[in-house]
Write a protein that holds these residues in place. Structure first.
Motif, short mmCIF file in Angstrom:
data_model
loop_
_atom_site.label_atom_id
_atom_site.label_comp_id
_atom_site.label_asym_id
_atom_site.label_seq_id
_atom_site.Cartn_x
_atom_site.Cartn_y
_atom_site.Cartn_z
N ALA A 10 0.84 -1.20 0.00
CA ALA A 10 0.00 0.00 0.00
C ALA A 10 0.87 1.24 0.00
O ALA A 10 2.01 1.22 0.47
CB ALA A 10 -0.90 -0.02 1.23
N GLY A 11 0.34 2.32 -0.50
CA GLY A 11 1.10 3.56 -0.62
C GLY A 11 1.42 4.20 0.71
O GLY A 11 0.86 3.87 1.74
N VAL A 12 2.35 5.10 0.69
CA VAL A 12 2.77 5.83 1.88
C VAL A 12 1.76 6.92 2.15
O VAL A 12 1.38 7.67 1.27
CB VAL A 12 4.18 6.42 1.67
CG1 VAL A 12 4.57 7.28 2.84
CG2 VAL A 12 5.18 5.32 1.43
N ARG A 13 1.31 7.00 3.38
CA ARG A 13 0.36 8.04 3.75
C ARG A 13 1.12 9.29 4.14
O ARG A 13 2.20 9.22 4.70
CB ARG A 13 -0.52 7.53 4.88
CG ARG A 13 -1.30 6.31 4.40
CD ARG A 13 -2.50 6.08 5.23
NE ARG A 13 -3.24 4.96 4.63
CZ ARG A 13 -3.90 4.10 5.33
NH1 ARG A 13 -3.97 4.19 6.63
NH2 ARG A 13 -4.55 3.13 4.74
N PRO A 14 0.56 10.48 3.87
CA PRO A 14 1.32 11.71 4.00
C PRO A 14 1.63 12.20 5.41
O PRO A 14 2.62 12.86 5.60
CB PRO A 14 0.44 12.74 3.28
CG PRO A 14 -0.92 12.17 3.30
CD PRO A 14 -0.76 10.68 3.33
N SER A 15 0.81 11.91 6.41
CA SER A 15 1.09 12.47 7.72
C SER A 15 1.34 11.38 8.73
O SER A 15 0.93 10.25 8.58
CB SER A 15 -0.08 13.34 8.19
OG SER A 15 -1.23 12.53 8.32
N SER A 16 2.04 11.75 9.81
CA SER A 16 2.42 10.79 10.82
C SER A 16 1.78 11.16 12.15
O SER A 16 1.85 12.30 12.57
CB SER A 16 3.94 10.82 10.95
OG SER A 16 4.35 10.11 12.06
N PRO A 17 1.14 10.20 12.82
CA PRO A 17 0.58 10.49 14.13
C PRO A 17 1.70 10.65 15.16
O PRO A 17 2.80 10.17 14.95
CB PRO A 17 -0.26 9.25 14.43
CG PRO A 17 0.35 8.17 13.65
CD PRO A 17 0.93 8.81 12.43
N PRO A 18 1.40 11.33 16.27
CA PRO A 18 2.43 11.49 17.29
C PRO A 18 2.80 10.14 17.91
O PRO A 18 2.01 9.21 17.91
CB PRO A 18 1.78 12.42 18.31
CG PRO A 18 0.32 12.29 18.08
CD PRO A 18 0.14 11.93 16.64
N GLY A 19 3.99 10.06 18.47
CA GLY A 19 4.43 8.83 19.12
C GLY A 19 5.54 8.16 18.34
O GLY A 19 5.91 8.57 17.26
N ARG A 20 6.06 7.09 18.94
CA ARG A 20 7.17 6.38 18.32
C ARG A 20 6.71 5.63 17.08
O ARG A 20 5.64 5.01 17.06
CB ARG A 20 7.76 5.40 19.33
CG ARG A 20 8.89 4.58 18.73
CD ARG A 20 9.57 3.73 19.73
NE ARG A 20 8.73 2.58 20.04
CZ ARG A 20 9.05 1.67 20.96
NH1 ARG A 20 10.14 1.81 21.66
NH2 ARG A 20 8.26 0.66 21.19
N LEU A 21 7.54 5.65 16.07
CA LEU A 21 7.28 4.91 14.84
C LEU A 21 8.23 3.73 14.75
O LEU A 21 9.35 3.78 15.27
CB LEU A 21 7.46 5.81 13.62
CG LEU A 21 6.51 7.00 13.50
CD1 LEU A 21 6.91 7.87 12.31
CD2 LEU A 21 5.08 6.55 13.38
N THR A 22 7.79 2.68 14.10
CA THR A 22 8.66 1.54 13.81
C THR A 22 9.23 1.76 12.42
O THR A 22 8.48 1.94 11.46
CB THR A 22 7.86 0.22 13.88
OG1 THR A 22 7.37 0.07 15.21
CG2 THR A 22 8.73 -0.96 13.51
N GLU A 23 10.55 1.75 12.33
CA GLU A 23 11.22 2.00 11.05
C GLU A 23 11.75 0.69 10.46
O GLU A 23 12.31 -0.13 11.19
CB GLU A 23 12.39 2.97 11.24
CG GLU A 23 11.96 4.34 11.70
CD GLU A 23 13.12 5.28 11.89
OE1 GLU A 23 14.27 4.81 12.11
OE2 GLU A 23 12.91 6.49 11.80
N VAL A 24 11.55 0.54 9.15
CA VAL A 24 12.02 -0.64 8.45
C VAL A 24 12.91 -0.18 7.30
O VAL A 24 12.48 0.59 6.44
CB VAL A 24 10.84 -1.47 7.89
CG1 VAL A 24 11.35 -2.72 7.19
CG2 VAL A 24 9.86 -1.83 9.00
N GLU A 25 14.16 -0.62 7.33
CA GLU A 25 15.09 -0.25 6.24
C GLU A 25 14.97 -1.28 5.12
O GLU A 25 15.13 -2.48 5.33
CB GLU A 25 16.53 -0.19 6.73
CG GLU A 25 17.46 0.30 5.63
CD GLU A 25 18.88 0.55 6.10
OE1 GLU A 25 19.76 0.60 5.24
OE2 GLU A 25 19.09 0.70 7.32
#
Length: 171
Positions: A10-25
């Motif tokens: 699925a496509g990348v959504r434009p905004s990020s909610p507050p809080g920690r994000l999980t990053e995948v390289e």
């Protein structure tokens, strides 16, 4: 074309909610190392260079992370992990290329098992259901069945409807 586009996530959504994000390289070196997201909804994408990018997922997001590598003799790793991104207060398991980690719902390696999981994901999509919205218990079911050498059951619309109703009923 990016690995994300090639493999239908699925496509990348434009905004990020507050809080920690999980990053995948993600890494893409054709016919050598290929890491991609099979499904999931990233809220941010950072392009590091032509072959590497980082996708970020909010807490609660479910995504499939596929890793494949080969050398001159053939495939050396074929693996799929289905994870749920966790909040800062939750425990998690670590995985290579996933920071800080996530709740592992399904983990398997070896092409026959990976292919079987990919076919089950395709079957969920054929029901017009987003695999990222499927019941987490279903991914655990597949993991346990594969680990035991049994065939997993197919996901159904009824199972999905029950999962959605259960989500609404929980506080």
């Amino acid at each position: 074309m990016s690995a994300l586009a090639i493999h239908g996530a699925a496509g990348v959504r434009p905004s990020s909610p507050p809080g920690r994000l999980t990053e995948v390289e993600l890494v893409w070196r054709e016919k050598q190392v290929e890491h991609w997201i099979r499904f999931g909804h990233a809220v941010h994408e950072q392009i590091l260079d032509r072959r590497r990018r980082v996708l970020s997922f909010p807490a609660g997001a479910v995504f499939a992370f596929v890793r494949w590598a080969s050398n001159g003799f053939g495939t050396v790793i074929s693996r799929i992990d289905i994870l749920r991104a966790v909040s800062a207060s939750e425990g998690y398991q670590t995985l290579p290329s996933v920071r800080p980690g996530g709740e592992i719902l399904l983990q398997t390696s070896g092409w026959p098992s990976v292919e079987q999981v990919l076919l089950l994901i395709d079957a969920i999509e054929a029901l017009d259901i987003d695999p990222a919205e499927a019941a987490p218990d279903y991914w655990r079911h597949i993991h346990n069945r594969l680990a035991a050498g049994d065939a997993p059951r197919s996901y159904s619309r009824q199972q999905h409807r029950a999962w959605r109703l259960r989500q609404r009923a929980e506080p």
